[in-house]
Design a protein around this motif. Structure first.
Motif, PDB file in Angstrom:
ATOM      1  N   THR A 188       0.812  -1.221   0.000  1.00  0.00           N
ATOM      2  CA  THR A 188       0.000   0.000   0.000  1.00  0.00           C
ATOM      3  C   THR A 188       0.846   1.272   0.000  1.00  0.00           C
ATOM      4  OG1 THR A 188      -0.143  -0.003   2.424  1.00  0.00           O
ATOM      5  CG2 THR A 188      -1.886  -1.155   1.201  1.00  0.00           C
ATOM      6  N   ALA A 189       2.136   1.151   0.360  1.00  0.00           N
ATOM      7  CA  ALA A 189       3.003   2.336   0.451  1.00  0.00           C
ATOM      8  C   ALA A 189       4.268   2.107  -0.368  1.00  0.00           C
ATOM      9  CB  ALA A 189       3.362   2.626   1.900  1.00  0.00           C
ATOM     10  N   ASN A 190       4.637   3.116  -1.133  1.00  0.00           N
ATOM     11  CA  ASN A 190       5.878   3.076  -1.904  1.00  0.00           C
ATOM     12  C   ASN A 190       6.991   3.709  -1.065  1.00  0.00           C
ATOM     13  OD1 ASN A 190       8.022   3.860  -3.749  1.00  0.00           O
ATOM     14  ND2 ASN A 190       6.622   3.332  -5.394  1.00  0.00           N
ATOM     15  N   VAL A 191       8.065   2.964  -0.800  1.00  0.00           N
ATOM     16  CA  VAL A 191       9.123   3.469   0.080  1.00  0.00           C
ATOM     17  C   VAL A 191      10.454   3.666  -0.654  1.00  0.00           C
ATOM     18  CG1 VAL A 191       8.052   2.426   2.097  1.00  0.00           C
ATOM     19  CG2 VAL A 191       9.790   1.148   0.842  1.00  0.00           C
ATOM     20  N   GLY A 192      10.519   3.317  -1.925  1.00  0.00           N
ATOM     21  CA  GLY A 192      11.771   3.479  -2.652  1.00  0.00           C
ATOM     22  C   GLY A 192      11.665   2.931  -4.051  1.00  0.00           C
ATOM     23  N   ARG A 193      12.820   2.824  -4.711  1.00  0.00           N
ATOM     24  CA  ARG A 193      12.813   2.403  -6.114  1.00  0.00           C
ATOM     25  C   ARG A 193      14.170   1.871  -6.507  1.00  0.00           C
ATOM     26  NH1 ARG A 193      10.562   6.768 -10.152  1.00  0.00           N
ATOM     27  NH2 ARG A 193       8.629   5.903  -9.309  1.00  0.00           N
ATOM     28  N   ILE A 194      14.166   0.847  -7.348  1.00  0.00           N
ATOM     29  CA  ILE A 194      15.360   0.379  -8.060  1.00  0.00           C
ATOM     30  C   ILE A 194      15.136   0.699  -9.526  1.00  0.00           C
ATOM     31  CG2 ILE A 194      16.767  -1.617  -8.706  1.00  0.00           C
ATOM     32  CD1 ILE A 194      15.947  -2.918  -6.069  1.00  0.00           C
ATOM     33  N   CYS A 195      15.990   1.503 -10.100  1.00  0.00           N
ATOM     34  CA  CYS A 195      15.783   2.010 -11.455  1.00  0.00           C
ATOM     35  C   CYS A 195      16.903   1.546 -12.380  1.00  0.00           C
ATOM     36  CB  CYS A 195      15.715   3.536 -11.436  1.00  0.00           C
ATOM     37  SG  CYS A 195      15.592   4.287 -13.074  1.00  0.00           S
ATOM     38  N   LYS A 196      16.545   0.823 -13.425  1.00  0.00           N
ATOM     39  CA  LYS A 196      17.500   0.505 -14.490  1.00  0.00           C
ATOM     40  C   LYS A 196      17.511   1.694 -15.436  1.00  0.00           C
ATOM     41  CE  LYS A 196      19.812  -1.502 -17.855  1.00  0.00           C
ATOM     42  NZ  LYS A 196      19.759  -0.382 -18.815  1.00  0.00           N
ATOM     43  N   GLN A 197      18.647   2.371 -15.506  1.00  0.00           N
ATOM     44  CA  GLN A 197      18.734   3.617 -16.243  1.00  0.00           C
ATOM     45  C   GLN A 197      19.096   3.372 -17.709  1.00  0.00           C
ATOM     46  OE1 GLN A 197      21.693   5.552 -13.839  1.00  0.00           O
ATOM     47  NE2 GLN A 197      20.218   6.222 -12.295  1.00  0.00           N
ATOM     48  N   TRP A 198      18.437   4.099 -18.581  1.00  0.00           N
ATOM     49  CA  TRP A 198      18.735   4.039 -20.014  1.00  0.00           C
ATOM     50  C   TRP A 198      20.111   4.660 -20.251  1.00  0.00           C
ATOM     51  CZ3 TRP A 198      17.637   1.966 -24.506  1.00  0.00           C
ATOM     52  CH2 TRP A 198      17.990   2.621 -25.695  1.00  0.00           C
ATOM     53  N   THR A 199      20.998   3.927 -20.936  1.00  0.00           N
ATOM     54  CA  THR A 199      22.384   4.375 -21.105  1.00  0.00           C
ATOM     55  C   THR A 199      22.740   4.774 -22.533  1.00  0.00           C
ATOM     56  OG1 THR A 199      23.081   2.061 -21.350  1.00  0.00           O
ATOM     57  CG2 THR A 199      23.215   3.025 -19.143  1.00  0.00           C
ATOM     58  N   GLY A 200      21.751   4.834 -23.417  1.00  0.00           N
ATOM     59  CA  GLY A 200      22.033   5.223 -24.791  1.00  0.00           C
ATOM     60  C   GLY A 200      21.943   4.045 -25.740  1.00  0.00           C
ATOM     61  N   ILE A 201      21.617   4.316 -26.979  1.00  0.00           N
ATOM     62  CA  ILE A 201      21.316   3.262 -27.944  1.00  0.00           C
ATOM     63  C   ILE A 201      22.516   2.359 -28.222  1.00  0.00           C
ATOM     64  CG2 ILE A 201      21.810   4.776 -29.907  1.00  0.00           C
ATOM     65  CD1 ILE A 201      19.135   1.976 -29.696  1.00  0.00           C
ATOM     66  N   LEU A 202      23.726   2.927 -28.336  1.00  0.00           N
ATOM     67  CA  LEU A 202      24.888   2.102 -28.669  1.00  0.00           C
ATOM     68  C   LEU A 202      25.247   1.167 -27.532  1.00  0.00           C
ATOM     69  CD1 LEU A 202      27.194   4.641 -30.561  1.00  0.00           C
ATOM     70  CD2 LEU A 202      25.774   2.815 -31.527  1.00  0.00           C
ATOM     71  N   ARG A 203      25.299   1.704 -26.324  1.00  0.00           N
ATOM     72  CA  ARG A 203      25.663   0.868 -25.180  1.00  0.00           C
ATOM     73  C   ARG A 203      24.601  -0.193 -24.910  1.00  0.00           C
ATOM     74  NH1 ARG A 203      28.574   2.900 -19.684  1.00  0.00           N
ATOM     75  NH2 ARG A 203      28.341   1.007 -18.457  1.00  0.00           N
ATOM     76  N   GLU A 204      23.324   0.178 -25.052  1.00  0.00           N
ATOM     77  CA  GLU A 204      22.258  -0.783 -24.818  1.00  0.00           C
ATOM     78  C   GLU A 204      22.258  -1.878 -25.877  1.00  0.00           C
ATOM     79  OE1 GLU A 204      20.080  -0.982 -22.371  1.00  0.00           O
ATOM     80  OE2 GLU A 204      20.564   0.863 -21.303  1.00  0.00           O
ATOM     81  N   ALA A 205      22.600  -1.523 -27.119  1.00  0.00           N
ATOM     82  CA  ALA A 205      22.522  -2.487 -28.210  1.00  0.00           C
ATOM     83  C   ALA A 205      23.679  -3.471 -28.216  1.00  0.00           C
ATOM     84  CB  ALA A 205      22.469  -1.739 -29.544  1.00  0.00           C
ATOM     85  N   PHE A 206      24.871  -3.039 -27.812  1.00  0.00           N
ATOM     86  CA  PHE A 206      26.055  -3.868 -28.013  1.00  0.00           C
ATOM     87  C   PHE A 206      26.697  -4.381 -26.731  1.00  0.00           C
ATOM     88  CE2 PHE A 206      25.808  -1.157 -31.823  1.00  0.00           C
ATOM     89  CZ  PHE A 206      25.702  -2.149 -32.782  1.00  0.00           C
ATOM     90  N   THR A 207      26.236  -3.951 -25.577  1.00  0.00           N
ATOM     91  CA  THR A 207      26.819  -4.456 -24.331  1.00  0.00           C
ATOM     92  C   THR A 207      25.709  -4.730 -23.330  1.00  0.00           C
ATOM     93  OG1 THR A 207      27.076  -2.421 -23.031  1.00  0.00           O
ATOM     94  CG2 THR A 207      28.730  -2.839 -24.729  1.00  0.00           C
ATOM     95  N   ASP A 208      26.063  -5.457 -22.243  1.00  0.00           N
ATOM     96  CA  ASP A 208      25.127  -5.634 -21.142  1.00  0.00           C
ATOM     97  C   ASP A 208      25.609  -4.894 -19.900  1.00  0.00           C
ATOM     98  OD1 ASP A 208      27.238  -7.193 -20.379  1.00  0.00           O
ATOM     99  OD2 ASP A 208      26.160  -9.095 -20.401  1.00  0.00           O
ATOM    100  N   ALA A 209      26.423  -3.854 -20.109  1.00  0.00           N
ATOM    101  CA  ALA A 209      26.914  -3.033 -19.001  1.00  0.00           C
ATOM    102  C   ALA A 209      25.832  -2.035 -18.607  1.00  0.00           C
ATOM    103  CB  ALA A 209      28.194  -2.304 -19.405  1.00  0.00           C
ATOM    104  N   ASP A 210      25.243  -2.242 -17.448  1.00  0.00           N
ATOM    105  CA  ASP A 210      24.067  -1.487 -17.055  1.00  0.00           C
ATOM    106  C   ASP A 210      24.361  -0.508 -15.927  1.00  0.00           C
ATOM    107  OD1 ASP A 210      22.433  -2.951 -18.862  1.00  0.00           O
ATOM    108  OD2 ASP A 210      22.351  -4.599 -17.424  1.00  0.00           O
ATOM    109  N   ASN A 211      23.511   0.500 -15.821  1.00  0.00           N
ATOM    110  CA  ASN A 211      23.550   1.453 -14.721  1.00  0.00           C
ATOM    111  C   ASN A 211      22.239   1.367 -13.951  1.00  0.00           C
ATOM    112  OD1 ASN A 211      26.049   2.378 -15.494  1.00  0.00           O
ATOM    113  ND2 ASN A 211      25.294   4.193 -16.537  1.00  0.00           N
ATOM    114  N   PHE A 212      22.340   1.384 -12.622  1.00  0.00           N
ATOM    115  CA  PHE A 212      21.157   1.332 -11.770  1.00  0.00           C
ATOM    116  C   PHE A 212      21.221   2.445 -10.735  1.00  0.00           C
ATOM    117  CE2 PHE A 212      21.069  -2.926 -13.424  1.00  0.00           C
ATOM    118  CZ  PHE A 212      19.730  -3.298 -13.431  1.00  0.00           C
TER     119      PHE A 212
END
Length: 247
Positions: A188-212
């Motif tokens: 019933t209450a939201n206390v926080g968030r884990i966010c997978k951040q968009w890192t750009g088309i090239l990095r997203e397309a060719f690697t699995d190096a993620d930012n959170f």
């Protein structure tokens, strides 16, 4: 007489030493190394990009830099798995992640056992154990069965549920962030968030190096903060580790 020579190349910027977060005083009952979390309500997790993965597609041990909201380094995280496990099991592999503080001391160990993965069967659920110091369990992250939503329960050292995590219907991050909401046990209450951040088309397309990014209440128990930290890595492996192969 020895003469030292310095060569300056136009446009070259020497690498900068990372700015470390000052070590706060450890309160009573706080596991060694988790005193950093007492003064933090946000963490930024940057996965190091490996050239060999981008070129050859060979899965390497993941490495991460963890910073606070002002960019100071808090932890370094490194995966420990063998080559065969990474290549055969892929993102569903078992792993051990070691978190080091800025003195090089391992302060947290995250352990994920090998389990089959299928959303169709409630018996095929993922789990992560959080140890601090290594060898002493302080929390768990357990996947909950749901027909179409990513859902997890964050448990304390006694296996009691403390928080829930609920992800979106589709975890595909097409040009946008993907948010996993941290909820109270009754949701019933939201206390926080884990966010997978968009890192750009090239990095997203060719690697699995993620930012959170991880956000939680400042006064939350440091052990539960560490468990949410572990949940970030489990989510990364389950939904984003091989995203470059799914596009």
């Amino acid at each position: 007489m020895e003469i030292s020579h310095r060569i300056y190349v136009s446009g070259y910027v020497p690498p900068q030493a990372p700015v470390m977060m000052p070590v706060p005083e450890r309160p009573p009952g706080c596991p060694p190394g988790l005193e950093y979390l007492t003064q933090i309500d946000q963490l930024l997790v940057h996965q190091k990009m490996e050239l060999i993965e981008a070129i050859f597609g060979w899965e390497t041990n993941n490495q991460y830099i963890v910073k606070n909201s002002v960019g100071q380094q808090v932890f370094l995280a490194a995966e420990e798995t063998d080559f065969c496990t990474r290549m055969v099991c892929g993102s569903m592999r078992s792993f051990v992640l070691h978190l080091q503080d800025n003195t090089g001391r391992v302060v947290v160990t995250l352990t994920r056992p090998l389990k089959c993965s299928s959303c169709c069967f409630p018996c095929c659920l993922q789990e992560l154990e959080v140890q601090a110091p290594p060898g002493t369990p302080i929390g768990y992250v357990v996947q909950n069965w749901h027909p179409f939503l990513p859902k997890f329960t964050v448990q304390n050292e006694r296996r009691e549920g403390v928080l829930k995590i609920k992800g979106p219907f589709c975890a595909c991050n097409c040009c946008s962030d993907v948010n996993f909401e941290i909820m109270s046990m009754d949701e019933t209450a939201n206390v926080g968030r884990i966010c997978k951040q968009w890192t750009g088309i090239l990095r997203e397309a060719f690697t699995d190096a993620d930012n959170f990014g991880i956000k939680f209440p400042m006064d939350l128990d440091v052990k539960i903060k560490a468990a949410l930290f572990g949940a970030c890595f489990l989510i990364d492996f389950m939904y984003f580790e091989n995203n470059q192969n799914n596009k």
